[in-house]
Design a protein around this motif. Structure first.
Motif, PDB file in Angstrom:
ATOM      1  N   CYS A  42       0.846  -1.390   0.165  1.00  0.00           N
ATOM      2  CA  CYS A  42       0.018  -0.091  -0.085  1.00  0.00           C
ATOM      3  C   CYS A  42       0.838   1.246  -0.089  1.00  0.00           C
ATOM      4  O   CYS A  42       1.875   1.450   0.912  1.00  0.00           O
ATOM      5  N   ARG A  44       0.064   4.126   0.839  1.00  0.00           N
ATOM      6  CA  ARG A  44      -0.169   4.994   2.186  1.00  0.00           C
ATOM      7  C   ARG A  44       0.494   4.556   3.220  1.00  0.00           C
ATOM      8  O   ARG A  44       0.951   5.248   4.073  1.00  0.00           O
ATOM      9  N   CYS A  45       0.450   3.169   3.388  1.00  0.00           N
ATOM     10  CA  CYS A  45       0.712   2.772   4.802  1.00  0.00           C
ATOM     11  C   CYS A  45       1.730   1.583   4.681  1.00  0.00           C
ATOM     12  O   CYS A  45       2.469   1.108   5.877  1.00  0.00           O
ATOM     13  N   ASN A  47       1.450  -1.477   4.017  1.00  0.00           N
ATOM     14  CA  ASN A  47       0.805  -2.971   4.300  1.00  0.00           C
ATOM     15  C   ASN A  47       1.092  -3.509   2.925  1.00  0.00           C
ATOM     16  O   ASN A  47       0.412  -3.253   1.872  1.00  0.00           O
ATOM     17  N   CYS A  62      -6.279  -1.561  -0.116  1.00  0.00           N
ATOM     18  CA  CYS A  62      -5.713  -2.028   1.328  1.00  0.00           C
ATOM     19  C   CYS A  62      -7.046  -1.764   2.176  1.00  0.00           C
ATOM     20  O   CYS A  62      -7.462  -0.568   2.479  1.00  0.00           O
ATOM     21  N   HIS A  65      -7.353   0.903   6.612  1.00  0.00           N
ATOM     22  CA  HIS A  65      -7.814   2.212   6.557  1.00  0.00           C
ATOM     23  C   HIS A  65      -9.297   2.425   7.265  1.00  0.00           C
ATOM     24  O   HIS A  65      -9.918   1.301   6.977  1.00  0.00           O
TER      25      HIS A  65
HETATM   26 ZN   LIG Z   1      -2.858   0.896   3.568  1.00  0.00          ZN
END
Ligand SMILES: [Zn+2]
Length: 306
Positions: A42, A44-45, A47, A62, A65
């Motif tokens: 991901c 953003r994170c 993961n 993902c 969130h």
């Molecule tokens: Zn994520």
């Protein structure tokens, strides 16, 4: 062919390129492998337990969130939010990187119209793509230069300041001389930057940013701006260009001057005149090509950096 040309690293040929990238899907698979070589994660994170969307290829979700985050292959890259097919981006990048002296958007557009008319798009799009590609070539994992480092300054443009006086007002900052300072590690990488002027303070800041303190030697010419480098902790020395001295032992600035002539031949020969606004983008392009001169897969390196 000159000596330097014959030493050029072999690059992907047009035929090989066309075989590798018959369509945009092939480009997507290629980008996927370079963006996430060990598996999709991901953006953003971080993961790595993400789920591919069956309904849309090259899209994932993902679940870590508040609301499920959906992302695509190009999110966060220079290719994001573009209606231009990935294959067109790739073709332009290929033409840009395989030309040693640089290639103008006009030449790229003409070549594409001749070879793959359906993929050529408009000249305006080619121009836009070229600039986005150049902007994206900035090196995010920059490491300071080591070994013997040469520093020099050069001046670009301005050759037409005496002509077209009436025109000058319509080209703000366009036709005046622009100052660029650069540093090169012998047999290694080059870094350069457009500056207001090559005064002591500017040079000092530049050197401290790009040159490691543990460098063996900083070589430069007798330009006054370098005289305070020892106060910043660098071992340095000058060749007295003003007295006609060009080499003294390890001291010379031949490598950086070689890069300047490559840059100038490219900027003047290919783009004729470059404005202050766009010069940093051309510097990106020339620096990237130079620093990857021994890389047989410069194309892959560029894609990975986007
Ligand atoms: Zn994520």
């Amino acid at each position: 062919m000159s000596k330097t040309n014959s030493k050029l690293t072999k690059q992907l040929t047009q035929v090989e390129f066309d075989r590798m990238f018959p369509n945009s899907e092939a480009c997507q698979r290629y980008l996927l492998a370079r963006r996430w070589p060990t598996g999709v994660s991901c953006p953003r994170c971080g993961n790595d337990k993400v789920y591919a969307l069956k309904s849309r290829p090259f899209h994932w979700i993902c679940k870590k969130h508040e609301t499920v985050y959906r992302f695509s292959l190009t999110v966060g890259t220079i290719f994001e939010n573009s209606n231009v097919p990935l294959l067109r981006w790739f073709k332009v990048l290929y033409l840009m990187l395989t030309s040693k002296k640089g290639v103008s958007a006009l030449q790229i557009h003409r070549t594409m119209k001749a070879n793959t008319p359906l993929m050529a798009g408009s000249y305006k799009t080619a121009w836009y793509i070229c600039h986005r590609l150049r902007a994206g070539l900035a090196d995010p994992e920059f490491t300071q230069l080591m070994g013997i480092v040469e520093i020099d300054e050069t001046y670009i443009g301005g050759s037409e300041t005496n002509k077209h006086i009436g025109k000058r007002r319509h080209a703000p900052g366009g036709l005046h001389k622009m100052t660029v300072i650069g540093a090169i590690s012998r047999k290694g990488n080059v870094v350069c930057q457009l500056v207001e002027r090559a005064d002591t303070r500017t040079i000092d800041e530049f050197v401290r940013r790009v040159v490691d303190k543990r460098v063996d030697l900083v070589a430069h010419d007798d330009h006054g701006g370098y005289r305070k480098l020892h106060e910043s902790g660098y071992t340095h020395g000058a060749v007295a260009h003003m007295r006609g001295e060009y080499v003294r032992g390890n001291l010379h600035t031949n490598s950086i001057e070689g890069f300047w002539s490559l840059l100038k031949r490219g900027v003047i020969g290919t783009y004729h005149n470059v404005s202050r606004k766009y010069l940093p983008l051309y510097l990106n392009e020339f620096v990237f090509r130079f620093n990857n001169r021994k890389n047989e897969d410069i194309f892959s390196a560029a894609i990975a950096s986007y």
